[in-house]
Design an enzyme around this catalytic site. Structure first.
Site, mmCIF file in Angstrom:
data_model
loop_
_atom_site.group_PDB
_atom_site.id
_atom_site.type_symbol
_atom_site.label_atom_id
_atom_site.label_comp_id
_atom_site.label_asym_id
_atom_site.label_seq_id
_atom_site.Cartn_x
_atom_site.Cartn_y
_atom_site.Cartn_z
ATOM 1 N N VAL A 189 0.841 -1.197 0.000
ATOM 2 C CA VAL A 189 0.000 0.000 0.000
ATOM 3 C C VAL A 189 0.877 1.249 0.000
ATOM 4 C CG1 VAL A 189 -1.904 1.220 1.092
ATOM 5 C CG2 VAL A 189 -1.773 -1.267 1.273
ATOM 6 N N ASP A 190 1.908 1.250 0.818
ATOM 7 C CA ASP A 190 2.854 2.369 0.813
ATOM 8 C C ASP A 190 3.495 2.530 -0.566
ATOM 9 O OD1 ASP A 190 2.588 3.352 3.381
ATOM 10 O OD2 ASP A 190 4.166 2.099 4.209
ATOM 11 N N LEU A 191 3.898 1.425 -1.156
ATOM 12 C CA LEU A 191 4.601 1.489 -2.434
ATOM 13 C C LEU A 191 3.680 1.973 -3.546
ATOM 14 C CD1 LEU A 191 6.670 -1.812 -2.160
ATOM 15 C CD2 LEU A 191 7.414 0.516 -1.661
#
Length: 403
Positions: A189-191
């Site tokens: 999700v961060d990426l």
């Protein structure tokens, strides 16, 4: 020597040369976005807390080693901060906030991932900085966005994978050994948020160049996770049924999963009916490809519990290498399940130059990171700067600031 026409060694000016990015973000989503911009030639100035820096400098082990043998920055920090300059500034002080404002006045882009409203008390929010620099593209990355009932909440990748539905479709199905919702092995999700942010920034820069006006970009991890559900979300919208965990099976295709060999497992990824017939021919069972229970993909999906054991019995006598060679000869997509060390030993990975080696003067050994997947024929990605030591560029950056 690589013969790749997109090899990243030719001298060139990056496509974002001349763009200045002020990076107020930390951990992963924001730094991933700004590293992407740095890889493409932008000047990225990373502002870090004095003496502490980005949280991920301490997110280890493993840690890198300084030339004097002491512990240095964590490997985690190194994965997302290549190509940047590091400046130590305390925004909680008047002097620090004033310096950041000066940097913002000269910047094209600001990226931050503080809680909603967290920078307003320092005069570093979008409204304050855009008043000083109307062309500024200001990207805010938060867990839930700038508006809504959850806007005030902190958001972390793990909890967003859960709340955003990803864990509900990841892991073994109920009733199987080890059945429980599972997170993905990296902070996807961060990426993805970093990638959406960098795309939005590029679009906003194009608008700013054409119109002379910047804008505020509002990127939320929760929104990104919902978008990442892709076909699974649309499956729900069309069918009215929430998808569930299926292990390594695919909800819309079959066979599209691991199959056993005599010395391990390989992935077979059949994407159409023609490939399925080729698979059956390769395994010596051409009639299976014409069986009315399996001839069409919809039937294969409906009858996957019948089909999978039949195929497993046919693949098991083969070694991984012999089966992959056989399937490749027949044009059936397949591949091994590699450990991470095996990924970078793949001939294709070596040919494409997927490992970048850089030297940082304070470290005892060269630093390796994974190359950018962006390949551009005229303005290739360059790797001119390793992830910086904390405050390494204070003197250089601050000396150039206008009074």
């Amino acid at each position: 020597m690589t013969t790749d026409r997109f090899a990243q060694t030719a001298p060139a000016i990056g496509p974002l040369a001349g763009i200045k990015v002020l990076d107020l973000s930390r951990v992963l989503a924001g730094p991933w976005a700004t590293q992407t911009l740095a890889d493409m030639g932008a000047e990225v100035i990373k502002v870090e807390r004095p003496g502490v820096g980005d949280d991920t400098r301490q997110w280890g082990p493993p840690f890198t080693t300084s030339i004097d043998g002491t512990r240095s920055d964590a490997a985690y920090f190194m994965c997302a901060n290549r190509g940047k300059k590091s400046v130590e500034l305390d925004m909680a002080t008047q002097e620090g906030a004033d310096t950041i404002r000066k940097l913002a006045m000269e910047a094209d882009v600001v990226v931050e991932n503080f809680k909603v409203g967290g920078l307003a008390k320092y005069g570093l929010d979008y409204g304050s900085l855009s008043a000083l620099n109307p062309r500024l593209v200001y990207c805010s990355i938060t867990g839930f966005g700038q508006t809504g009932p959850d806007a005030h909440r902190a958001g972390y990748d793990y909890m967003i994978q859960a709340m955003g539905g990803l864990m509900s479709i990841t892991g073994q199905p109920d009733g199987a050994d080890g059945a429980e919702p599972m997170k993905v092995g990296v902070a996807v999700v961060d990426l993805f948020t970093g990638l959406y942010a960098s795309n939005a920034i590029l679009a906003a820069l194009w608008h700013a160049r054409a119109s002379g006006e910047g804008q505020h970009i509002d990127i939320a991890l929760f929104d990104v996770q919902a978008a990442m559900l892709a076909n699974q979300a649309t499956n729900y919208f069309v069918s009215g049924k929430a998808p569930t965990r299926m292990g390594n099976a695919h909800p819309n295709l079959a066979p599209y999963q691991p199959f056993a060999c005599s010395d391990g497992m390989i992935i077979i990824a059949v994407g159409n009916d023609g490939q399925f017939r080729k698979l059956c021919e390769a395994l010596g069972q051409p009639d299976l490809g014409l069986d009315e229970r399996f001839a069409k993909n919809a039937e294969r999906v409906a009858n996957r519990m019948l089909l999978s054991p039949i195929l497993n019995a046919l693949t098991q006598p083969h070694s991984m290498a012999s089966l992959m060679k056989l399937l490749e000869d027949y044009g059936v997509p397949c591949g091994p399940i590699n450990r991470i060390d095996q990924v970078f030993d793949e001939p294709q990975a070596i040919h494409r130059g997927l490992t970048v080696e850089q030297t940082r003067n304070d470290l005892s050994a060269p630093l390796k990171t994974v190359a950018s997947p962006i390949r551009m024929s005229k303005t290739p990605v360059r790797y001119d700067r390793p992830p910086p030591a904390l405050g390494a560029d204070n003197a250089d950056v601050l000396a150039k600031l206008k009074p």
